[in-house]
Design a protein around this motif. Structure first.
Motif, PDB file in Angstrom:
ATOM      1  N   ALA A  28       5.757 -12.748  -0.065  1.00 27.83           N
ATOM      2  CA  ALA A  28       5.292 -11.397   1.414  1.00 27.83           C
ATOM      3  C   ALA A  28       5.590  -9.678  -0.194  1.00 27.83           C
ATOM      4  O   ALA A  28       5.068  -9.265   0.018  1.00 27.83           O
ATOM      5  CB  ALA A  28       5.551 -11.953   2.114  1.00 27.83           C
ATOM      6  N   LYS A  29       6.610 -10.124  -0.463  1.00 22.44           N
ATOM      7  CA  LYS A  29       7.090  -8.766  -1.563  1.00 22.44           C
ATOM      8  C   LYS A  29       6.124  -8.008  -2.291  1.00 22.44           C
ATOM      9  O   LYS A  29       5.680  -7.194  -2.395  1.00 22.44           O
ATOM     10  CB  LYS A  29       8.350  -8.933  -2.193  1.00 22.44           C
ATOM     11  N   GLY A  30       5.546  -9.236  -3.046  1.00 15.91           N
ATOM     12  CA  GLY A  30       4.247  -9.004  -4.356  1.00 15.91           C
ATOM     13  C   GLY A  30       3.465  -8.478  -3.504  1.00 15.91           C
ATOM     14  O   GLY A  30       2.076  -7.209  -4.118  1.00 15.91           O
ATOM     15  N   ASN A  31       3.074  -9.205  -2.463  1.00 14.97           N
ATOM     16  CA  ASN A  31       1.390  -8.806  -1.833  1.00 14.97           C
ATOM     17  C   ASN A  31       1.545  -6.966  -0.688  1.00 14.97           C
ATOM     18  O   ASN A  31       0.212  -6.199  -0.889  1.00 14.97           O
ATOM     19  CB  ASN A  31       1.727  -9.731  -0.022  1.00 14.97           C
ATOM     20  N   LEU A  32       3.097  -6.749  -0.946  1.00 10.95           N
ATOM     21  CA  LEU A  32       3.544  -5.530   0.106  1.00 10.95           C
ATOM     22  C   LEU A  32       2.600  -4.750  -1.383  1.00 10.95           C
ATOM     23  O   LEU A  32       3.028  -3.330  -1.306  1.00 10.95           O
ATOM     24  CB  LEU A  32       4.884  -5.625   0.843  1.00 10.95           C
ATOM     25  N   TYR A  33       3.837  -4.697  -1.549  1.00  8.24           N
ATOM     26  CA  TYR A  33       3.860  -3.919  -2.941  1.00  8.24           C
ATOM     27  C   TYR A  33       1.688  -3.593  -3.875  1.00  8.24           C
ATOM     28  O   TYR A  33       1.596  -2.430  -3.773  1.00  8.24           O
ATOM     29  CB  TYR A  33       4.386  -3.986  -5.092  1.00  8.24           C
ATOM     30  N   MET A  34       1.072  -4.603  -3.713  1.00 10.54           N
ATOM     31  CA  MET A  34      -0.044  -4.746  -3.947  1.00 10.54           C
ATOM     32  C   MET A  34      -1.138  -4.053  -3.255  1.00 10.54           C
ATOM     33  O   MET A  34      -1.652  -3.116  -3.547  1.00 10.54           O
ATOM     34  CB  MET A  34      -0.718  -5.878  -4.479  1.00 10.54           C
ATOM     35  N   PHE A  35      -0.685  -4.727  -1.833  1.00 11.80           N
ATOM     36  CA  PHE A  35      -1.396  -2.762  -0.761  1.00 11.80           C
ATOM     37  C   PHE A  35      -1.249  -1.795  -1.088  1.00 11.80           C
ATOM     38  O   PHE A  35      -1.594  -1.029  -0.856  1.00 11.80           O
ATOM     39  CB  PHE A  35      -0.268  -3.736   0.551  1.00 11.80           C
ATOM     40  N   LEU A  36       0.256  -1.340  -1.212  1.00 12.04           N
ATOM     41  CA  LEU A  36       0.607   0.025  -1.431  1.00 12.04           C
ATOM     42  C   LEU A  36      -0.122   0.574  -2.630  1.00 12.04           C
ATOM     43  O   LEU A  36      -0.243   1.818  -2.256  1.00 12.04           O
ATOM     44  CB  LEU A  36       2.358  -0.111  -1.712  1.00 12.04           C
ATOM     45  N   ALA A  37      -0.157   0.226  -3.901  1.00 10.10           N
ATOM     46  CA  ALA A  37      -0.391   0.180  -4.585  1.00 10.10           C
ATOM     47  C   ALA A  37      -2.212   0.835  -4.581  1.00 10.10           C
ATOM     48  O   ALA A  37      -2.259   1.877  -4.783  1.00 10.10           O
ATOM     49  CB  ALA A  37       0.117  -0.510  -5.456  1.00 10.10           C
ATOM     50  N   SER A  38      -2.443  -0.105  -3.914  1.00  7.69           N
ATOM     51  CA  SER A  38      -3.693   0.060  -3.632  1.00  7.69           C
ATOM     52  C   SER A  38      -4.402   1.336  -2.316  1.00  7.69           C
ATOM     53  O   SER A  38      -5.315   2.021  -3.027  1.00  7.69           O
ATOM     54  CB  SER A  38      -4.914  -1.214  -3.021  1.00  7.69           C
ATOM     55  N   ALA A  39      -3.115   1.343  -1.531  1.00 11.36           N
ATOM     56  CA  ALA A  39      -3.982   2.532  -0.971  1.00 11.36           C
ATOM     57  C   ALA A  39      -2.880   4.083  -0.931  1.00 11.36           C
ATOM     58  O   ALA A  39      -3.711   5.021  -1.461  1.00 11.36           O
ATOM     59  CB  ALA A  39      -2.451   2.165   0.382  1.00 11.36           C
ATOM     60  N   ALA A  40      -2.252   4.034  -2.134  1.00 10.06           N
ATOM     61  CA  ALA A  40      -1.658   4.779  -2.383  1.00 10.06           C
ATOM     62  C   ALA A  40      -2.552   5.685  -4.254  1.00 10.06           C
ATOM     63  O   ALA A  40      -2.554   6.781  -3.480  1.00 10.06           O
ATOM     64  CB  ALA A  40      -0.684   5.042  -3.799  1.00 10.06           C
ATOM     65  N   TYR A  41      -3.728   5.139  -4.824  1.00  8.35           N
ATOM     66  CA  TYR A  41      -4.343   6.020  -5.253  1.00  8.35           C
ATOM     67  C   TYR A  41      -6.053   6.099  -4.298  1.00  8.35           C
ATOM     68  O   TYR A  41      -6.472   5.180  -4.084  1.00  8.35           O
ATOM     69  CB  TYR A  41      -5.642   4.759  -6.264  1.00  8.35           C
ATOM     70  N   ILE A  42      -5.300   6.943  -3.472  1.00  4.95           N
ATOM     71  CA  ILE A  42      -6.226   7.627  -2.329  1.00  4.95           C
ATOM     72  C   ILE A  42      -7.533   7.769  -2.915  1.00  4.95           C
ATOM     73  O   ILE A  42      -8.072   8.602  -3.802  1.00  4.95           O
ATOM     74  CB  ILE A  42      -5.642   8.665  -2.297  1.00  4.95           C
ATOM     75  N   ASP A  43      -8.286   7.499  -1.658  1.00 12.13           N
ATOM     76  CA  ASP A  43     -10.005   7.554  -2.342  1.00 12.13           C
ATOM     77  C   ASP A  43     -10.500   8.809  -1.969  1.00 12.13           C
ATOM     78  O   ASP A  43     -10.863   9.026  -0.684  1.00 12.13           O
ATOM     79  CB  ASP A  43     -10.752   6.472  -1.756  1.00 12.13           C
ATOM     80  N   VAL A  44     -11.111   9.586  -2.639  1.00 15.81           N
ATOM     81  CA  VAL A  44     -11.995  10.774  -2.374  1.00 15.81           C
ATOM     82  C   VAL A  44     -12.772  10.723  -2.919  1.00 15.81           C
ATOM     83  O   VAL A  44     -13.728  12.033  -3.800  1.00 15.81           O
ATOM     84  CB  VAL A  44     -10.956  11.759  -2.886  1.00 15.81           C
ATOM     85  N   SER A  45     -14.285   9.252  -3.284  1.00 13.64           N
ATOM     86  CA  SER A  45     -15.066   9.328  -3.534  1.00 13.64           C
ATOM     87  C   SER A  45     -16.003  10.300  -2.762  1.00 13.64           C
ATOM     88  O   SER A  45     -17.052  10.877  -3.559  1.00 13.64           O
ATOM     89  CB  SER A  45     -15.854   7.841  -3.664  1.00 13.64           C
ATOM     90  N   PHE A  78      -5.947  -8.608   1.366  1.00  9.63           N
ATOM     91  CA  PHE A  78      -4.914  -7.332   1.862  1.00  9.63           C
ATOM     92  C   PHE A  78      -4.774  -5.890   1.477  1.00  9.63           C
ATOM     93  O   PHE A  78      -5.167  -5.127   1.446  1.00  9.63           O
ATOM     94  CB  PHE A  78      -3.746  -8.204   2.020  1.00  9.63           C
ATOM     95  N   GLN A  79      -5.353  -6.365   0.189  1.00  8.62           N
ATOM     96  CA  GLN A  79      -5.339  -4.971  -0.957  1.00  8.62           C
ATOM     97  C   GLN A  79      -6.453  -4.206  -0.414  1.00  8.62           C
ATOM     98  O   GLN A  79      -6.655  -2.992  -0.374  1.00  8.62           O
ATOM     99  CB  GLN A  79      -5.300  -5.996  -2.851  1.00  8.62           C
ATOM    100  N   ASN A  80      -7.709  -4.700   0.172  1.00  7.93           N
ATOM    101  CA  ASN A  80      -8.859  -4.750   0.055  1.00  7.93           C
ATOM    102  C   ASN A  80      -8.346  -3.723   1.407  1.00  7.93           C
ATOM    103  O   ASN A  80      -8.701  -2.182   1.907  1.00  7.93           O
ATOM    104  CB  ASN A  80     -10.189  -4.930   0.496  1.00  7.93           C
ATOM    105  N   PHE A  81      -7.510  -3.979   2.646  1.00  9.02           N
ATOM    106  CA  PHE A  81      -6.901  -2.890   3.565  1.00  9.02           C
ATOM    107  C   PHE A  81      -6.315  -1.953   3.036  1.00  9.02           C
ATOM    108  O   PHE A  81      -6.286  -1.158   4.000  1.00  9.02           O
ATOM    109  CB  PHE A  81      -6.233  -4.144   4.692  1.00  9.02           C
ATOM    110  N   GLY A  82      -5.147  -1.933   1.693  1.00  7.93           N
ATOM    111  CA  GLY A  82      -4.851  -1.012   1.331  1.00  7.93           C
ATOM    112  C   GLY A  82      -6.079  -0.299   1.363  1.00  7.93           C
ATOM    113  O   GLY A  82      -5.777   1.344   0.881  1.00  7.93           O
TER     114      GLY A  82
END
Length: 579
Positions: free
Chosen positions: A314-331, A462-466
């Motif tokens: 769960a912790k590893g999943n949380l980090y990968m979720f946050l890393a995906s969300a933090a690279y904010i999409d401005v496409s 989860f990472q796609n949700f991020g």
């Protein structure tokens, strides 16, 4: 046996009736390909023997035709499609969330097909339904008169793009599950992984070449029309039984499966529900409501994951979720800046669609390959070091956007085209690949034995949700900074440089300290992580540890899988899509 169901490779026609057992000698296969010859020399022989001719051809159709040509055509056509409808850059970015949602609910799709067989089979009916929905969506998108639609039709069109994407995501998920199962049962090597990846890359490059030749002259509709016969062909071959499948077990056995892993199926169900909630909020509500809803759904899913998964997973999943969300999409605003006409941005790059979409995709593919090769030199590092390096590489690669946006390229005498290809297309694709590969490896290492497929689909979801969170935050920042992008103009890109800096430089750096409390302090190649000790099959068991992942062969499958290849609308402007 599974071998009988798959369909045996073609046998030698020599010396019939001699009493000896028929010898497996797949020199020419005549299956569902209608008599086309498939020369079996070394690699192809090892590929066809465990899988059979018909399923091999079916995989070629799915990964060359659907995930290669059709998926690339979808991503290539969406930007010009929405721009011709006079949709704003922010709305286009939000519509992309709806479009990509099928990849966020792959765990839900897999769980439903596992528990509720239709017509006595787990996969066939779902594939037929997906191909039916996708065929209709492609046909409608190819037939609609773009200039007459207007921006008010943006959301129905986004749903049609989502339905077409649902076809690709469903076929990818269920075919991936089937060939992974046969790899295990038939003790097959990694040839099928190379075959799948090659088919997908060739199909994607073929689509890019076709896009470059027609997108500026004919628009996006012919690209979508090409996909209609591919979707119909996939439906036909699915009905013909090219995907081997044994009849479903009794209802009692299925209920036992549900009772054995209730947490996983509950989490998968919540992901499906959460995806629907996000789509509704993005479509019908304003910036604040959709932001709160997206973050709220993600928080609920993360909380449930900590209740149903081992803590380290769960912790590893949380980090990968946050890393995906933090690279904010401005496409959205970036795509409109690069392709805007003089009415929108007077001194902008003014790229054509063929250059921005097709040429950059070819160069980006080369950059991704270079990133994969470069990653081989750091795979002996720890996960923490790899994540730090790749995050910093993404930040540095984003500097090329800042050079173009602030028009430094013009003042220094550099061409926008060269800077864009080297920076956005090549360097950002290389950085995105290097950022995605440690995520793929960590996901593979953490998946408990006995529940690999379901857990992997859930973690990728989860990472796609991020990524969806990052897209919503990007739209919020775009509106807060007063950035306005519209094909017809007027446009305001005064704060675009600040937006890129906040989204692609500040965001990824902010989450870096979390590595040291969420990511395990282990090396990426520690042999103990590839062992398969006897461990409880339930992912919710508290005794499942980091040292109970699936085998190294499955890890190679993850790394060759297209789950972690960014296939965005153009260059890698936003989050790395886990597809």
């Amino acid at each position: 046996s599974v071998s009988a169901l798959v369909g045996r490779p073609c046998r030698s026609d020599s010396a019939p009736g001699l009493g000896a057992s028929p010898r497996m000698e797949p020199k020419v296969c005549k299956g569902s390909a209608g008599g086309l010859g498939l020369e079996q020399v070394g690699f192809m022989e090892r590929l066809v023997q465990p899988f059979g001719c018909r399923f091999t051809w079916f995989l070629g159709l799915v990964y060359f035709g659907l995930k290669g040509i059709a998926m690339r055509s979808l991503y290539s056509s969406m930007l010009p499609y929405f721009q011709m409808m006079q949709v704003s850059g922010t709305t286009f970015q939000l519509a992309s969330i709806v479009f990509k949602m099928p990849w966020s609910i792959k765990g839900f799709i897999g769980a439903v097909s596992d528990i509720f067989p239709v017509g006595g089979y787990h996969k066939r009916a779902y594939l037929i339904f997906a191909s039916f929905v996708g065929t209709i969506a492609f046909a409608i998108l190819a037939a609609l008169p773009l200039q007459e639609l207007g921006a008010a039709r943006a959301w129905p069109i986004a749903v049609l793009f989502c339905a077409a994407n649902f076809l690709v995501a469903t076929f990818d998920l269920l075919c991936e599950g089937k060939y992974s199962e046969l790899m295990r049962v038939e003790m097959a090597g990694s040839e099928v992984l190379t075959f799948v990846w090659t088919c997908m890359m060739c199909g994607s490059l073929f689509s890019a070449i076709v896009t470059g030749g027609m997108i500026d002259t004919w628009g996006p509709r012919p690209l979508l029309g090409i996909c209609v016969p591919l979707a119909m062909l996939a439906c036909w071959r699915t009905c013909a039984g090219d995907l081997p499948e044994i009849p479903a077990k009794s209802r009692a056995s299925l209920l036992e499966k549900l009772r054995a892993e209730p947490g996983l199926f509950i989490l998968a169900g919540l992901m499906g529900t959460g995806g629907l909630v996000i789509v509704i909020c993005v479509t019908f509500w304003g910036a604040m409501v959709r932001t709160i809803a997206t973050i709220g759904v993600s928080a609920v899913l993360i909380a449930v994951s900590f209740r149903t998964m081992p803590a380290i997973l769960a912790k590893g999943n949380l980090y990968m979720f946050l890393a995906s969300a933090a690279y904010i999409d401005v496409s959205g605003p970036l795509s409109y800046f690069y392709t805007g006409t003089e009415r929108c941005v007077a001194d902008g790059p003014h790229f054509s669609y063929s250059y921005y979409i097709a040429v950059s995709h070819v160069v980006g593919a080369l950059g991704s390959i270079a990133g994969a090769v470069m990653f081989q030199y750091v795979q002996t590092w720890s996960f923490r070091s790899a994540f730090c390096l790749t995050a910093l590489m993404q930040v540095l690669a984003s500097g090329f956007d800042l050079l173009v946006v602030h028009r430094v390229t013009v003042r220094w005498g550099f061409s926008d085209e060269g800077t864009f290809l080297f920076g956005d297309a090549a360097c950002q694709s290389m950085a995105a690949m290097m950022a995605g590969m440690p995520m793929a490896m960590l996901t593979a290492r953490l998946c408990p034995s006995g529940a690999e497929a379901t857990v992997f689909a859930i973690l990728a979801g989860f990472q796609n949700f991020g990524c969806s969170v990052g897209s919503v935050l990007g739209a919020l920042l775009t509106e807060a900074l007063g950035i306005n992008a519209n094909v017809a103009g007027p446009c305001n890109f005064d704060q675009l440089g600040n937006l890129v800096f906040l989204a692609h430089c500040v965001g990824p750096v902010v989450v870096l300290p979390l590595i040291y409390c969420l990511v395990p302090a282990v090396g990426m190649t520690e042999e103990v992580l590839c062992e398969r000790p006897s461990a409880p099959t339930s992912v919710s068991s508290s005794q499942t540890s980091l040292h109970t992942p699936h085998s190294c062969d499955s890890l190679h499958a993850v790394l060759l899988s297209s789950e972690y290849r960014g296939m965005n609308d153009g260059p890698a402007k936003g989050c790395l899509a886990k597809q």
